[in-house]
Scaffold this motif. Structure first.
Motif, PDB file in Angstrom:
ATOM      1  N   ARG A 182       0.862  -1.186   0.000  1.00 19.35           N
ATOM      2  CA  ARG A 182       0.000   0.000   0.000  1.00 19.35           C
ATOM      3  C   ARG A 182       0.896   1.233   0.000  1.00 19.35           C
ATOM      4  N   LEU A 183       0.544   2.196  -0.854  1.00 20.29           N
ATOM      5  CA  LEU A 183       1.285   3.447  -0.943  1.00 20.29           C
ATOM      6  C   LEU A 183       0.468   4.545  -0.279  1.00 20.29           C
ATOM      7  N   GLU A 184       0.947   5.021   0.858  1.00 20.36           N
ATOM      8  CA  GLU A 184       0.244   6.050   1.626  1.00 20.36           C
ATOM      9  C   GLU A 184       0.608   7.439   1.096  1.00 20.36           C
ATOM     10  N   GLY A 185      -0.385   8.330   1.088  1.00 19.77           N
ATOM     11  CA  GLY A 185      -0.151   9.707   0.670  1.00 19.77           C
ATOM     12  C   GLY A 185      -0.209   9.924  -0.838  1.00 19.77           C
ATOM     13  N   TRP A 186      -0.636   8.890  -1.581  1.00 24.33           N
ATOM     14  CA  TRP A 186      -0.752   8.979  -3.033  1.00 24.33           C
ATOM     15  C   TRP A 186      -2.116   8.443  -3.445  1.00 24.33           C
ATOM     16  N   ALA A 187      -2.723   9.073  -4.441  1.00 23.17           N
ATOM     17  CA  ALA A 187      -4.021   8.643  -4.956  1.00 23.17           C
ATOM     18  C   ALA A 187      -3.874   8.152  -6.399  1.00 23.17           C
ATOM     19  N   ARG A 188      -4.583   7.095  -6.698  1.00 22.68           N
ATOM     20  CA  ARG A 188      -4.644   6.586  -8.075  1.00 22.68           C
ATOM     21  C   ARG A 188      -5.713   7.384  -8.809  1.00 22.68           C
ATOM     22  N   VAL A 189      -5.331   7.973  -9.937  1.00 25.79           N
ATOM     23  CA  VAL A 189      -6.249   8.770 -10.764  1.00 25.79           C
ATOM     24  C   VAL A 189      -6.049   8.377 -12.213  1.00 25.79           C
ATOM     25  N   GLY A 190      -6.937   8.818 -13.062  1.00 29.17           N
ATOM     26  CA  GLY A 190      -6.813   8.525 -14.479  1.00 29.17           C
ATOM     27  C   GLY A 190      -5.724   9.343 -15.141  1.00 29.17           C
ATOM     28  N   LEU A 191      -5.151   8.767 -16.174  1.00 26.75           N
ATOM     29  CA  LEU A 191      -4.179   9.472 -17.005  1.00 26.75           C
ATOM     30  C   LEU A 191      -4.978  10.120 -18.138  1.00 26.75           C
ATOM     31  N   ARG A 192      -4.963  11.410 -18.177  1.00 24.77           N
ATOM     32  CA  ARG A 192      -5.780  12.181 -19.122  1.00 24.77           C
ATOM     33  C   ARG A 192      -5.699  11.626 -20.543  1.00 24.77           C
ATOM     34  N   GLY A 193      -6.883  11.351 -21.123  1.00 26.05           N
ATOM     35  CA  GLY A 193      -6.973  10.895 -22.501  1.00 26.05           C
ATOM     36  C   GLY A 193      -6.698   9.414 -22.706  1.00 26.05           C
ATOM     37  N   THR A 194      -6.577   8.657 -21.620  1.00 24.49           N
ATOM     38  CA  THR A 194      -6.301   7.217 -21.728  1.00 24.49           C
ATOM     39  C   THR A 194      -7.168   6.455 -20.723  1.00 24.49           C
ATOM     40  N   PRO A 195      -7.226   5.134 -20.845  1.00 29.30           N
ATOM     41  CA  PRO A 195      -7.926   4.334 -19.837  1.00 29.30           C
ATOM     42  C   PRO A 195      -6.995   3.894 -18.698  1.00 29.30           C
ATOM     43  N   TYR A 196      -5.763   4.424 -18.660  1.00 33.00           N
ATOM     44  CA  TYR A 196      -4.754   3.970 -17.709  1.00 33.00           C
ATOM     45  C   TYR A 196      -4.654   4.880 -16.496  1.00 33.00           C
ATOM     46  N   PRO A 197      -4.144   4.347 -15.377  1.00 33.29           N
ATOM     47  CA  PRO A 197      -4.003   5.160 -14.167  1.00 33.29           C
ATOM     48  C   PRO A 197      -2.608   5.749 -14.021  1.00 33.29           C
ATOM     49  N   THR A 198      -2.511   6.712 -13.134  1.00 30.02           N
ATOM     50  CA  THR A 198      -1.244   7.227 -12.642  1.00 30.02           C
ATOM     51  C   THR A 198      -1.457   7.590 -11.181  1.00 30.02           C
ATOM     52  N   ALA A 243      10.680   1.176  -2.985  1.00 24.93           N
ATOM     53  CA  ALA A 243      10.381   0.595  -4.295  1.00 24.93           C
ATOM     54  C   ALA A 243      10.361   1.733  -5.313  1.00 24.93           C
ATOM     55  N   ARG A 244       9.989   1.399  -6.511  1.00 27.09           N
ATOM     56  CA  ARG A 244       9.798   2.402  -7.563  1.00 27.09           C
ATOM     57  C   ARG A 244       8.460   2.121  -8.228  1.00 27.09           C
ATOM     58  N   ALA A 245       7.797   3.199  -8.616  1.00 22.82           N
ATOM     59  CA  ALA A 245       6.499   3.084  -9.285  1.00 22.82           C
ATOM     60  C   ALA A 245       6.517   3.928 -10.548  1.00 22.82           C
ATOM     61  N   TRP A 246       5.871   3.416 -11.589  1.00 26.35           N
ATOM     62  CA  TRP A 246       5.746   4.202 -12.819  1.00 26.35           C
ATOM     63  C   TRP A 246       4.657   5.242 -12.626  1.00 26.35           C
ATOM     64  N   MET A 247       5.012   6.506 -12.884  1.00 18.85           N
ATOM     65  CA  MET A 247       4.055   7.614 -12.782  1.00 18.85           C
ATOM     66  C   MET A 247       4.236   8.533 -13.975  1.00 18.85           C
ATOM     67  N   ALA A 248       3.142   9.148 -14.365  1.00 16.22           N
ATOM     68  CA  ALA A 248       3.177  10.156 -15.420  1.00 16.22           C
ATOM     69  C   ALA A 248       3.385  11.527 -14.781  1.00 16.22           C
ATOM     70  N   ALA A 249       3.743  12.497 -15.597  1.00 12.80           N
ATOM     71  CA  ALA A 249       3.866  13.872 -15.103  1.00 12.80           C
ATOM     72  C   ALA A 249       2.529  14.315 -14.515  1.00 12.80           C
ATOM     73  N   ARG A 250       2.584  15.068 -13.450  1.00 14.90           N
ATOM     74  CA  ARG A 250       1.368  15.481 -12.742  1.00 14.90           C
ATOM     75  C   ARG A 250       0.372  16.184 -13.649  1.00 14.90           C
ATOM     76  N   TRP A 251       0.862  16.976 -14.622  1.00 16.64           N
ATOM     77  CA  TRP A 251      -0.047  17.727 -15.488  1.00 16.64           C
ATOM     78  C   TRP A 251      -0.889  16.796 -16.361  1.00 16.64           C
ATOM     79  N   ARG A 252      -0.460  15.533 -16.528  1.00 20.71           N
ATOM     80  CA  ARG A 252      -1.204  14.566 -17.350  1.00 20.71           C
ATOM     81  C   ARG A 252      -2.300  13.877 -16.564  1.00 20.71           C
ATOM     82  N   ALA A 253      -2.334  14.050 -15.251  1.00 24.92           N
ATOM     83  CA  ALA A 253      -3.298  13.356 -14.396  1.00 24.92           C
ATOM     84  C   ALA A 253      -4.638  14.071 -14.384  1.00 24.92           C
ATOM     85  N   GLU A 254      -5.682  13.273 -14.306  1.00 30.08           N
ATOM     86  CA  GLU A 254      -7.032  13.816 -14.127  1.00 30.08           C
ATOM     87  C   GLU A 254      -7.291  13.995 -12.640  1.00 30.08           C
ATOM     88  N   GLY A 255      -8.099  14.978 -12.325  1.00 29.09           N
ATOM     89  CA  GLY A 255      -8.522  15.145 -10.936  1.00 29.09           C
ATOM     90  C   GLY A 255      -7.552  15.722 -10.062  1.00 29.09           C
TER      91      GLY A 255
END
Length: 108
Positions: free
Chosen positions: A32-48, A96-108
């Motif tokens: 579990r990753l505390e302090g982070w929320a899973r949101v949509g990646l703008r324009g895709t069906p994938y999360p970040t 650990a390491r997690a794949w994340m997109a740039a914040r500006w690409r995130a929805e919400g």
């Protein structure tokens, strides 16, 4: 490298197909990753992930070898980068390491 998965790679079929390693999913452990929320990646069906106080994102950790890591990075694509995170596991916190997109690409 220890990776934290929170999206499509949690599906054993996707993980094994994209990593090129059969039975790799058997080595996944809950995390579990505390302090982070899973949101949509703008324009895709994938999360970040985006930082969000009080949020918590369930997922899994897995140690991946160099070839699996190379293949998984190709699957994730250029829009994601590996970011260091600290996750909670049943055995305690781990880095650990997690794949994340740039914040500006995130929805919400």
């Amino acid at each position: 490298m220890l990776l934290f998965f929170y999206g499509t790679l949690l599906d054993p079929r996707v993980l094994e197909r994209r990593s090129g390693e059969r039975r790799l999913a058997r080595r996944m452990r809950p995390a579990r990753l505390e302090g982070w929320a899973r949101v949509g990646l703008r324009g895709t069906p994938y999360p970040t992930l985006v930082p969000r106080p009080g949020a918590s994102t369930p997922g899994a950790v897995l140690r991946a070898g160099p070839e699996a890591l190379r293949r998984l990075a190709a699957y994730e694509g250029a829009q994601y980068r590996l970011v260091p995170v600290r996750v909670r596991t049943p055995r305690g916190p781990v880095r650990a390491r997690a794949w994340m997109a740039a914040r500006w690409r995130a929805e919400g």
